[in-house]
Design an enzyme around this catalytic site. Structure first.
Site, PDB file in Angstrom:
ATOM      1  CG  MET A  94      -7.634   3.163   6.133  1.00 14.29           C
ATOM      2  SD  MET A  94      -6.492   3.245   4.609  1.00 14.29           S
ATOM      3  CE  MET A  94      -7.500   2.944   3.289  1.00 14.29           C
ATOM      4  N   GLY A 105       0.733  -1.354   0.032  1.00 16.40           N
ATOM      5  CA  GLY A 105       0.088   0.165   0.104  1.00 16.40           C
ATOM      6  C   GLY A 105       0.767   1.408   0.054  1.00 16.40           C
ATOM      7  CG  ASP A 147      -2.204   0.039   8.772  1.00 14.16           C
ATOM      8  OD1 ASP A 147      -2.969   0.945   8.699  1.00 14.16           O
ATOM      9  OD2 ASP A 147      -2.075  -0.996   8.141  1.00 14.16           O
ATOM     10  NE  ARG A 154     -28.231  14.055  11.700  1.00  9.88           N
ATOM     11  CZ  ARG A 154     -28.203  14.589  10.384  1.00  9.88           C
ATOM     12  NH1 ARG A 154     -27.222  15.205   9.900  1.00  9.88           N
ATOM     13  NH2 ARG A 154     -29.352  14.688   9.860  1.00  9.88           N
ATOM     14  NE  ARG A 203      -2.149  -5.659  -1.943  1.00  8.71           N
ATOM     15  CZ  ARG A 203      -1.152  -5.426  -1.159  1.00  8.71           C
ATOM     16  NH1 ARG A 203       0.057  -5.773  -0.492  1.00  8.71           N
ATOM     17  NH2 ARG A 203      -1.736  -4.167  -0.162  1.00  8.71           N
ATOM     18  CB  ALA A 228     -13.561  10.182  20.014  1.00 12.06           C
TER      19      ALA A 228
END
Length: 323
Positions: free
Chosen positions: A170, A11, A128, A163, A72, A187
């Site tokens: 990800m 990626g 990541d 809401r 890949r 959050a």
């Protein structure tokens, strides 16, 4: 070593181009020829290899994606594929490789290096931040800031319409993007693969907030969370708490693109140079990384197999700040 090859695989991550630029210019600085290999291991097998100059990487430090492109390769998983790749490297006189990628890239590099004896050094390029052997991976800081910018905007509309938003970021196997986004975005809840927070506890937390007249909430979910991602979790919460106005946003691949932050450009440049120096010093089958601001080299076998855990301090911060 008179010539090296460089390729990007897996990626894409913001800062890959900055790292490529550093590899090319570091090689030239040290009097070493450098060859670019397009489309990762696939291009290596097919001989999609070209000589690079300093001008080849002009004007790319600020760009996302990868100049060399990525792909890949199923063929590289076979003995025949690896032999084709090695023959192409021999044909071009390439004596060592710099691999820009993540876990899958380094797994392939480890086997390739062991079987054919070619020195390979890797730079950790993945949003990541899940690779053992470095505090931060190239692209991680940009991805977090991209996601956080979107979360800030969603917070505005959540407050305006009373809401509850379930926002998926990800992180297939890691909560490294989700946790700083949750803390930085204020959050109420974060769900990550490492913590395995249960659905009943989330429902209870949102219900308690409603009882305290809290009319809007943000729940950050890593895509690899065991309950099944934002869409499935939101559906279960909507069923349990029908009086909540529940919405879902999946930020998705926008986290992979865009101009890298200053931090990612600096990290990419530092590690790109470190990879070239490592090859010239005789190192092989290692990943260059930064731990406590010190340059370190970790064997591929270790960075592939060892788990990089989320700091318990971050989890405690979420508990404290979400009260």
């Amino acid at each position: 070593m008179k010539s090296i090859g460089v390729f990007t695989s897996g990626g894409d991550a913001p800062g890959m181009n900055a790292c490529l630029r550093a590899v090319v210019r570091a090689a030239i600085y040290h009097g070493v020829e450098v060859y670019g290999i397009r489309r990762g291991y696939n291009g290596m097998i097919n001989g999609d290899i070209f000589k690079m100059k300093s001008s080849s990487v002009s004007g790319i430090i600020q760009t996302g994606g990868t100049l060399l492109k990525s792909a890949r390769s199923e063929e590289f998983l076979t003995a025949e594929g690896k032999k084709k790749a090695f023959d192409q490297l021999q044909l071009h006189g390439i004596g060592g490789l710099v691999a820009l990628g993540g876990n899958g890239t380094f797994t392939g590099a480890a086997h390739f290096g062991d079987e054919f004896g070619i020195p390979i050094v890797g730079a950790p390029c993945t949003i990541d931040n899940d690779l053992y052997g470095t505090d931060y991976t190239i692209g991680y800081d940009t991805a977090v800031n991209t996601a956080l910018d979107a979360i800030d905007k969603i917070r505005d509309t959540a407050d305006s319409h009373d809401r509850v938003f379930f926002i998926e970021v990800m992180g297939r196997d890691s909560g490294y993007i989700a946790v700083p986004c949750a803390i930085g975005g204020g959050a109420e809840v974060v769900m990550i693969p490492e913590s395995q927070l249960t659905l009943p506890s989330i429902i209870n937390s949102l219900e308690e907030g409603w009882k305290r007249s809290k009319t809007s909430s943000i729940v950050i979910i890593a895509e690899g969370e065991v309950e099944g991602g934002a869409t499935k979790v939101a559906a279960k919460v909507r069923e349990a708490l029908p009086y909540l106005d529940v919405r879902v946003t999946i930020i998705g691949h926008v986290q992979r693109g865009g101009a890298p932050t200053a931090q990612d450009r600096m990290l990419a440049s530092r590690l790109g140079i470190a990879c070239v120096k490592a090859l010239l010093a005789g190192k092989r089958n290692v990943m260059a990384g930064i731990i406590n601001d010190e340059l370190v080299y970790t064997p591929f076998a270790e960075t592939i197999s060892r788990k990089k855990s989320i700091s318990s301090d971050f989890v405690e911060m979420m508990d404290i700040l979400s009260v």
